[in-house]
Design a protein around this motif. Sequence first.
Motif, mmCIF file in Angstrom:
data_model
loop_
_atom_site.group_PDB
_atom_site.id
_atom_site.type_symbol
_atom_site.label_atom_id
_atom_site.label_comp_id
_atom_site.label_asym_id
_atom_site.label_seq_id
_atom_site.Cartn_x
_atom_site.Cartn_y
_atom_site.Cartn_z
ATOM 1 N N LEU A 1 -20.601 32.558 38.774
ATOM 2 C CA LEU A 1 -19.535 31.974 39.587
ATOM 3 C C LEU A 1 -20.114 31.210 40.774
ATOM 4 N N LEU A 2 -21.166 31.766 41.379
ATOM 5 C CA LEU A 2 -21.698 31.184 42.611
ATOM 6 C C LEU A 2 -22.410 29.854 42.374
ATOM 7 N N VAL A 3 -23.065 29.690 41.227
ATOM 8 C CA VAL A 3 -23.801 28.446 40.970
ATOM 9 C C VAL A 3 -22.869 27.235 40.909
ATOM 10 N N PRO A 4 -21.803 27.244 40.100
ATOM 11 C CA PRO A 4 -20.905 26.082 40.124
ATOM 12 C C PRO A 4 -20.169 25.922 41.459
ATOM 13 N N LEU A 5 -19.912 27.030 42.155
ATOM 14 C CA LEU A 5 -19.338 26.908 43.495
ATOM 15 C C LEU A 5 -20.251 26.098 44.403
ATOM 16 N N LEU A 6 -21.552 26.370 44.296
ATOM 17 C CA LEU A 6 -22.516 25.636 45.113
ATOM 18 C C LEU A 6 -22.476 24.147 44.787
ATOM 19 N N PHE A 7 -22.353 23.802 43.512
ATOM 20 C CA PHE A 7 -22.280 22.400 43.120
ATOM 21 C C PHE A 7 -21.043 21.738 43.715
ATOM 22 N N LEU A 8 -19.899 22.403 43.607
ATOM 23 C CA LEU A 8 -18.669 21.792 44.096
ATOM 24 C C LEU A 8 -18.683 21.648 45.618
ATOM 25 N N VAL A 9 -19.065 22.707 46.309
ATOM 26 C CA VAL A 9 -19.081 22.647 47.772
ATOM 27 C C VAL A 9 -20.078 21.598 48.252
ATOM 28 N N SER A 10 -21.266 21.562 47.641
ATOM 29 C CA SER A 10 -22.299 20.614 48.062
ATOM 30 C C SER A 10 -21.858 19.172 47.863
ATOM 31 N N SER A 11 -21.029 18.918 46.865
ATOM 32 C CA SER A 11 -20.608 17.542 46.592
ATOM 33 C C SER A 11 -19.925 16.902 47.787
ATOM 34 N N LEU B 1 -18.448 12.736 42.681
ATOM 35 C CA LEU B 1 -17.167 13.174 42.120
ATOM 36 C C LEU B 1 -17.366 13.848 40.762
ATOM 37 N N ILE B 2 -18.287 13.319 39.967
ATOM 38 C CA ILE B 2 -18.614 13.975 38.689
ATOM 39 C C ILE B 2 -19.208 15.358 38.955
ATOM 40 N N MET B 3 -20.059 15.445 39.969
ATOM 41 C CA MET B 3 -20.654 16.730 40.347
ATOM 42 C C MET B 3 -19.573 17.734 40.743
ATOM 43 N N ALA B 4 -18.581 17.271 41.507
ATOM 44 C CA ALA B 4 -17.487 18.153 41.923
ATOM 45 C C ALA B 4 -16.677 18.626 40.718
ATOM 46 N N MET B 5 -16.383 17.717 39.794
ATOM 47 C CA MET B 5 -15.610 18.088 38.615
ATOM 48 C C MET B 5 -16.351 19.124 37.774
ATOM 49 N N LEU B 6 -17.645 18.907 37.541
ATOM 50 C CA LEU B 6 -18.419 19.864 36.750
ATOM 51 C C LEU B 6 -18.483 21.221 37.445
ATOM 52 N N GLY B 7 -18.590 21.209 38.783
ATOM 53 C CA GLY B 7 -18.584 22.468 39.515
ATOM 54 C C GLY B 7 -17.267 23.204 39.365
ATOM 55 N N GLY B 8 -16.151 22.461 39.473
ATOM 56 C CA GLY B 8 -14.845 23.085 39.321
ATOM 57 C C GLY B 8 -14.638 23.667 37.939
ATOM 58 N N LEU B 9 -15.060 22.933 36.916
ATOM 59 C CA LEU B 9 -14.924 23.448 35.552
ATOM 60 C C LEU B 9 -15.816 24.667 35.334
ATOM 61 N N GLY B 10 -16.980 24.674 35.964
ATOM 62 C CA GLY B 10 -17.868 25.838 35.854
ATOM 63 C C GLY B 10 -17.265 27.080 36.481
ATOM 64 N N VAL B 11 -16.612 26.912 37.638
ATOM 65 C CA VAL B 11 -15.941 28.040 38.284
ATOM 66 C C VAL B 11 -14.831 28.569 37.384
ATOM 67 N N LEU B 12 -14.074 27.665 36.782
ATOM 68 C CA LEU B 12 -12.978 28.074 35.909
ATOM 69 C C LEU B 12 -13.503 28.878 34.706
ATOM 70 N N LEU B 13 -14.573 28.412 34.080
ATOM 71 C CA LEU B 13 -15.135 29.128 32.933
ATOM 72 C C LEU B 13 -15.646 30.507 33.339
ATOM 73 N N ALA B 14 -16.325 30.576 34.479
ATOM 74 C CA ALA B 14 -16.843 31.862 34.950
ATOM 75 C C ALA B 14 -15.712 32.845 35.225
ATOM 76 N N ALA B 15 -14.601 32.340 35.754
ATOM 77 C CA ALA B 15 -13.468 33.209 36.062
ATOM 78 C C ALA B 15 -12.738 33.657 34.799
ATOM 79 N N VAL B 16 -12.502 32.730 33.884
ATOM 80 C CA VAL B 16 -11.757 33.049 32.665
ATOM 81 C C VAL B 16 -12.496 34.073 31.814
#
Length: 409
Positions: free
Chosen positions: A318-328, A295-310
């Motif tokens: 963008l793709l690296v944190p997406l991989l973390f969230l999806v893999s979780s 769950l921590i991995m998913a949260m960090l992935g989601g926050l990474g996607v948000l930062l990359a987008a903003v």
Amino acid sequence: MSTTTNDATRKTTAPGKVRYALILGGLSAFAPLSVDMYLPALPGMANDLHAGNAVLQVTLTMFIVGLALGQLVAGPLSDALGRRKPLIVGLVLYAVSSVLCALSPSAGALVGARVLEALGAAAGIVIARAIVRDLFSGVAMTRFFSMLMLVSGLGPVLAPVVGGQLLRITPWRGVFVVLAVIGVALLIAVSFALPEPLPPDQRRPARLGRTLRTYGELLADRSFLGYALSAALVFAALFTYISASSFVLQEVYGLSPQEFSFVFGANGLGIVFAGQLNARLVGRFAERRLLAASLIMAMLGGLGVLLAAVFALPLPALLVPLLFLVSSMGMVTPNASSLAMAEQPHRAGSASALLGVLQFLIGGLATPLVGIGGESTAVPMGVVMAGFATTALILFATMTRPTLRAEPA
């Protein structure tokens, strides 16, 4: 202890476990197969059916709604009638409605056919999870759920790749023909290779009052609900990506349908790897600790996607944190499912249904939430993904509690 079908299946051989994993994994993969395989075709479908992108995304939302409603019915029915009969009916409905999707003359007709397709798929998803609870308990159940990720996780890996390649040789309607063939193949496998795992003396009458009372008891179980909501919210973050990535990656970042399918498949491969890692770690570490880490991995992935987008960072950022969230999901799903269902041996179908309903209903919120922000930027996708993943961790921490897990004999 008396010898029953349930006892025998607990002692099944390694080849038998592989057979169960292939069949149950295939049934569990209905959702990613039915969604991911046609994602690369969404822009082309919009043109062919003379409908906007938002209208085509409704086919995703309605499919999720159909999955939720179907599980509410199929779960209790499988507790009452056994697992095979409702499962076979669902597979027939799935195959027939997939053909109707292929023949749809308009977006409205496609939405209706997708709802029927989802009702059929729901039986496969909810009953597969209940069968695992019939066959296993404790760490063995978590390990088997992880094994299922190897099979069901291939859905998001292969589906978009196959879908992208199919578009080279067939219009989008051919994708639904392939889904119908998959449904028929699973129908044959279930009919001839999946014995009934729920003995008659363990079945519960399917009365409306009893069913509603059972759902009420499950919803009142704070720990069950905490695990179910945690898994559902991470799935919602994943579904945000599923529903928005086709347009974000192809129209915002300029990927071709084939490039998108390979990126999508690579993320799905992360689910498989995470699931197999979880199978190795469970037993060494408590499932609750593994769930917290994922769950921590998913949260960090989601926050990474948000930062990359903003900050409009390049595509790799963008793709690296997406991989973390999806893999979780490869760790969240088996651990949360096992912990939630551990105390529900006599109502596994209903518990499985409620797990699925919460997952798909909350996941269904993803598409309209992303749509509010428009389709010209990845920011809405990042906001929704980060919000869902963060909320999942908060609910896990505040609603669930450590419990003693009895190991199977």
